[in-house]
Write a protein that holds these residues in place. Sequence first.
Motif, short mmCIF file in Angstrom:
data_model
loop_
_atom_site.label_atom_id
_atom_site.label_comp_id
_atom_site.label_asym_id
_atom_site.label_seq_id
_atom_site.Cartn_x
_atom_site.Cartn_y
_atom_site.Cartn_z
N GLU A 150 0.86 -1.18 0.00
CA GLU A 150 0.00 0.00 0.00
C GLU A 150 0.90 1.22 0.00
N ASP A 151 0.70 2.10 -0.98
CA ASP A 151 1.50 3.32 -1.12
C ASP A 151 0.62 4.52 -0.81
N ASN A 152 0.93 5.24 0.26
CA ASN A 152 0.22 6.47 0.59
C ASN A 152 1.17 7.65 0.43
N GLY A 153 0.72 8.69 -0.27
CA GLY A 153 1.62 9.82 -0.47
C GLY A 153 0.92 11.03 -1.04
N THR A 154 1.73 11.97 -1.50
CA THR A 154 1.24 13.22 -2.06
C THR A 154 1.94 13.51 -3.38
N ILE A 155 1.33 14.38 -4.15
CA ILE A 155 1.90 14.86 -5.42
C ILE A 155 2.07 16.36 -5.30
N ASP A 156 3.30 16.85 -5.49
CA ASP A 156 3.52 18.29 -5.36
C ASP A 156 3.19 19.02 -6.65
#
Length: 445
Positions: A244-250
């Motif tokens: 599971e990959d949790n993150g943000t996109i700048d």
Amino acid sequence: MKKKLLCLVLVLGLILGNWQTINAAKKPSLSFKKLTLNVGQKKKIAIRNKNKKAVYTFRSSSRKIAAVSSKGVITAKKQGRAKITVMQKLKKGPKKSSKKIGVITVICKKKIIDRPSISPQPTNAPQVAPPSVPQNTPAVSPQTTPQATPQPTETPVPTPDLYTKKVMTVTVSDTELHSVEGNTCHVDMQYFTGEAAGEYLNGKIMGEGTVVIKDYKEGETRLCSRYMISGEDSEGKKCSMFIEDNGTIDESGKAVTKPIIITDSAALSWLETADLQGRITDQGDGTKTIDILWNESNTEPVSPPPVIRPDESQSYTNEIFTFTIDIGKTTSVTGSTGKASMIHFGGASDCANFKGNIVSDCVDTRLKFNGQIETLSARYILSGTDANGNPCKIYVENNGIDDNGMVTEPVIITDNPDFAWVENAKLHGTVSWSPKLTIHVATTK
């Protein structure tokens, strides 16, 4: 007779070759695949050899940087990089008749404003005469006015990258895409296939994985992808791995994630508590690479994510939606720190406020870490009509726990303006079995 037959074959081959060439020439394509704009500039996408029996849609990877209209007009919003995906869908045909025409990389630059090198002085400013200096007095006295010693300019030291050891690279290819344009954010649910390669694991994604990208209109873009890999570990033994990959996109389109891994490989069990980081690179052709990197310098084990219990302090008596679920197959993997299960399902809704169906195969992801209760997170999109018969879509993200009964705190995004308020409402989810699993979504009065 043989000569006539040979001539006929040659003529048919020539005709077939010409027909294939004509068809190839008529294949829709983009007139440009890279574009540089200053902020505020616009450019219309040109498609060669358009199919008159199809419609074309356009999607931006970051609408805050480069927005695109339904007619294909790109507008540079702010400095950064974005990708515009162009899709073709036949007006009449099967539901999955969509295909990608191509991707345009848009580079947005700041608008250059010419500024004078010297600020002009006001014309009405009073003229001040310089102070007179006595003839026998030096202009500058070292004793009374010491010269300032110039201070050296310090060069900032860049922060070192701690994630230097590559564990694996997961290469994924986009398949189905479903979207909802809500009041607070735009949601993309992208399905994908792919494979993993590296020093520690080599294998393929089981079935399809999904990534949900929520592009909030107030500025933040979040992503969460989930998938299961079947392959061989570093010792050549068969194994499974949940990621599971949790993150943000700048704003520049850079995506960084914090992976959660559960695997039944004894040789790779250390990955479950390792300090990992994922970095996603969009190749621009419908494929992406996810590099999972390890911070070897951190020897402290990383704890599993904490359990967040849904709020039950209020009275949720105003039921607004119900969803009936058809449960499918389950894929599970048990590791040293816990268990991950992916329960596939479909379903529909037939309540007063909405009637429709889940658009594709969806997954309820269950995580049960040692010493914790089981958490669940189900994500799905429904397409149908509201109470007035107007077409609309609903994205549901049902996050919660299963502690001798399921309780959730749903997130709902919808393109129905009458239910725009739901996106900011405090929601509560419960279940019943009558006879199928039914999700009840309610709010306070």
